[in-house]
Design an enzyme around this catalytic site. Structure first.
Site, PDB file in Angstrom:
ATOM      1  N   ASN A   1      -2.429  -1.593   1.590  1.00  0.00           N
ATOM      2  CA  ASN A   1      -1.706  -1.420   2.805  1.00  0.00           C
ATOM      3  C   ASN A   1      -2.727  -1.363   4.251  1.00  0.00           C
ATOM      4  O   ASN A   1      -2.533  -1.388   5.271  1.00  0.00           O
ATOM      5  CB  ASN A   1      -0.726  -0.301   2.961  1.00  0.00           C
ATOM      6  CG  ASN A   1      -1.183   0.934   2.250  1.00  0.00           C
ATOM      7  OD1 ASN A   1      -1.797   1.115   1.257  1.00  0.00           O
ATOM      8  ND2 ASN A   1      -1.107   2.034   3.068  1.00  0.00           N
TER       9      ASN A   1
ATOM     10  N   GLN B   1       3.554  -4.183  -0.156  1.00  0.00           N
ATOM     11  CA  GLN B   1       2.780  -5.015   0.926  1.00  0.00           C
ATOM     12  C   GLN B   1       2.520  -6.619   0.930  1.00  0.00           C
ATOM     13  O   GLN B   1       2.245  -7.426   1.627  1.00  0.00           O
ATOM     14  CB  GLN B   1       1.247  -4.371   1.293  1.00  0.00           C
ATOM     15  CG  GLN B   1       1.103  -3.065   1.885  1.00  0.00           C
ATOM     16  CD  GLN B   1       1.702  -3.220   3.262  1.00  0.00           C
ATOM     17  OE1 GLN B   1       1.723  -4.017   4.032  1.00  0.00           O
ATOM     18  NE2 GLN B   1       2.182  -2.046   4.133  1.00  0.00           N
TER      19      GLN B   1
ATOM     20  N   CYS C   1      -7.264  12.039  12.438  1.00  0.00           N
ATOM     21  CA  CYS C   1      -6.116  12.471  13.607  1.00  0.00           C
ATOM     22  C   CYS C   1      -5.137  11.638  13.420  1.00  0.00           C
ATOM     23  O   CYS C   1      -3.673  12.052  13.832  1.00  0.00           O
ATOM     24  CB  CYS C   1      -6.890  12.363  15.046  1.00  0.00           C
ATOM     25  SG  CYS C   1      -7.976  13.789  15.360  1.00  0.00           S
TER      26      CYS C   1
ATOM     27  N   SER D   1       9.961  -3.209  -0.904  1.00  0.00           N
ATOM     28  CA  SER D   1      10.515  -2.589   0.171  1.00  0.00           C
ATOM     29  C   SER D   1      10.970  -3.632   1.183  1.00  0.00           C
ATOM     30  O   SER D   1       9.993  -4.234   1.491  1.00  0.00           O
ATOM     31  CB  SER D   1       9.501  -1.611   0.734  1.00  0.00           C
ATOM     32  OG  SER D   1      10.099  -0.934   2.115  1.00  0.00           O
TER      33      SER D   1
END
Lengths: 142, 390
Positions: free
Chosen positions: B152, B180, B325, B200
């Site tokens: 991914n 993916q 982050c 998915s």
């Protein structure tokens, strides 16, 4: 996620860059952890006449660098040493919990620059500042 | 800034009009419970049967081998926990790789705490696992090999056919997290000798909140959610009929137009990669060719990913990063560290993932917006200063 104040300081950072004839330079953080702050100051007659920064880091790191330099500009050394990470966070209308370390880094960067100034004046900064930066080692401990 | 360019199709996709249209009746008058015997219940049941058939055909499976779930993550959890529960008498060893999605790696960590032993295979600098290494890792007590179809973050496609061969030959079950890949590259579970596969819906322009699990006939998987008799009693709970129908239509549509989409999106991706590599100190992450058509991923030296993402956002571009982050943890992406990037480089990662709705003008816009942003962030970066001085 970020307050408007943080986004403003991130998108339009104040005091970016080196300061000519700087006589106080401090650097904290490390690349491995993902943030480095470098603060440059020109101190005359005990007053921070000019201040600038360079930062490698996330949005919050850049915003805390920007606002903390703004907060100490024109202040006396003693006033600048009073700058706390909490004050930096409050001035930005808050930071997400996992970004609080950026305000700690900003406070440390200011203190580190002042420590450098003391050293250049032949004064041992340790008794005044204590351990100013990165004593713990490793990445951000919350 | 009114322009908006969506370049985060690996995170989720905009629903296709055919999927949306197919869903609507089941959100309106087609509200019958598929377990009910009266007409609107039977209608819903028929819709589910049709959807199961569509999903099966899209991956070369049989209808009865498809089970509907609530997400790719759920499918992954079901496989790992189910196989461990069922086969723990035979062995407690599982083989995986260093670059799996957290839905796999964190579930395996959990299973390790319960006494299972996990061999985590390394990958090369492109994020590719070697079939020889897989073969060498198999032990008499190995009960499952779980290796993602395509990554991914960096888009690298694994040698699934070769791994399938090895697993079948050694009599070990082979699961692939194909979240993916499904709907983007050709997949035939028979041909590739895959025993279990997770998918998915929202990664191929179906709705969010729906997934499926392919379980090869003969593979015994215990029930994951107990309750009513839905999904042959293996995954109880009233079915999300509209979501399942939307998933099936989106997948059928994706498979029908795959050849054309694959060429189109690959061309855009390669244009984007070529343009990005013109920038100084930017490198491609993942395999240069054996990668998903939509994923262009880079390491940009001396800047931090989240700052770049925020600036791209301000320019109307939605993209993502594997920096610490951005990931909300202290460490940058485990995938980027696994392919040998340093922490510093991994912090400066960006992923631009395209889809068939991306236009060439979008790519041009990205290539026009990124250089000044990178320049601005580097002008601020003490690391860039050091690099330039050196």
């Amino acid at each position: 996620m970020y307050s408007e104040k943080v986004m403003d300081h991130f998108a339009n950072p104040r005091n970016v860059g080196e300061v000519p004839n700087a006589n106080a330079i401090g650097e904290v953080g490390n690349a491995k952890c993902g943030d480095i702050m470098k603060v440059y100051m020109r101190i005359e007659d005990n007053i921070i006449q000019e201040v600038g920064f360079k930062t490698f880091g996330c949005g919050a790191a850049i915003a805390t660098s920007s606002i903390s330099t703004e907060m100490v500009k024109g202040k006396t050394i003693e006033e600048a040493l009073q700058l706390s990470n909490r004050a930096v966070t409050e001035a930005l209308d808050g930071l997400p919990q996992d970004k609080i370390h950026c305000s700690v880094l900003a406070e440390s960067a200011i203190r580190s620059a002042i420590g450098d100034y003391y050293k250049r004046q032949g004064i041992d900064p340790e008794p005044i500042l204590g351990c100013a930066k990165d004593c713990g080692g490793g990445c951000h401990h919350h | 800034m009114s322009r908006f360019v969506y370049a985060d199709n690996a995170a989720t996709t905009k629903m296709s009009p055919v999927a949306r249209k197919a869903m609507l009746p089941w959100l309106e008058d087609g509200y019958g419970n598929p377990s009910a015997v009266y007409r609107i219940g039977r209608d819903a049941r028929r819709a589910l049967d049709g959807a199961r058939d569509q999903v099966a055909r899209a991956i070369g499976a049989k209808t009865e081998e498809i089970f509907f779930t609530g997400s790719g993550t759920e499918s992954n959890n079901w496989v790992l926990r189910g196989i461990c529960e069922r086969l723990q008498g035979k062995g407690k060893h599982i083989i995986t790789t260093m670059i799996e999605h957290h839905a796999i790696s964190r579930t395996l960590e959990d299973l390790e705490k319960q006494g299972f032993e996990v061999t985590v295979l390394p990958v090369d600098k492109y994020g590719m696992v070697s079939p020889h290494v897989v073969r060498a890792a198999i032990r008499p007590d190995t009960i499952l090999i779980t290796i993602m179809f395509a990554n991914n973050e960096i888009g690298t496609i694994q040698p699934i056919a070769a791994i399938g061969d090895i697993a079948r030959e050694r009599g070990v079950l082979f699961h692939t997290d194909a979240v993916q890949a499904v709907g983007h590259v050709p997949i035939d579970v028979e041909l590739l000798k895959i025993d279990l596969l997770s998918l998915s819906a929202h990664k191929f322009r179906g709705p969010r909140g729906v997934g499926a699990l392919y379980v090869k006939k003969g593979v015994k998987l215990p029930a994951f959610i107990t309750g009513g008799g839905q999904e042959k009693g293996h995954r109880a709970g009233t079915e999300n009929v509209a979501g399942i129908v939307g998933m099936a239509m989106a997948l059928e549509d994706a498979v029908q137009s795959m050849e054309q989409n694959l060429l189109y999106v690959t061309e855009l991706r390669d244009k984007l990669i070529a343009g990005m590599l013109q920038l100084p100190a930017v490198s491609l992450t993942g395999h240069p060719e054996i990668r998903l058509p939509g994923i262009a991923s880079f390491a940009i030296a001396c800047i931090e990913g989240e700052a770049l993402i925020l600036m791209l956002d301000a320019a109307g571009i939605a993209a993502s990063s594997g920096s610490a982050c951005s990931s909300g943890s202290l460490d940058p992406s485990h995938v980027l560290l696994s392919i040998g990037l340093t922490h510093e480089s991994a912090h400066g990662s960006v992923r631009l993932s395209l889809g068939e709705e991306t236009t060439e003008a979008d790519v041009d816009y990205i290539l026009e917006q990124i250089p000044p942003i990178v320049e601005k962030l580097r002008a601020m970066s003490p690391l860039w200063e050091e690099r330039v001085d050196a």
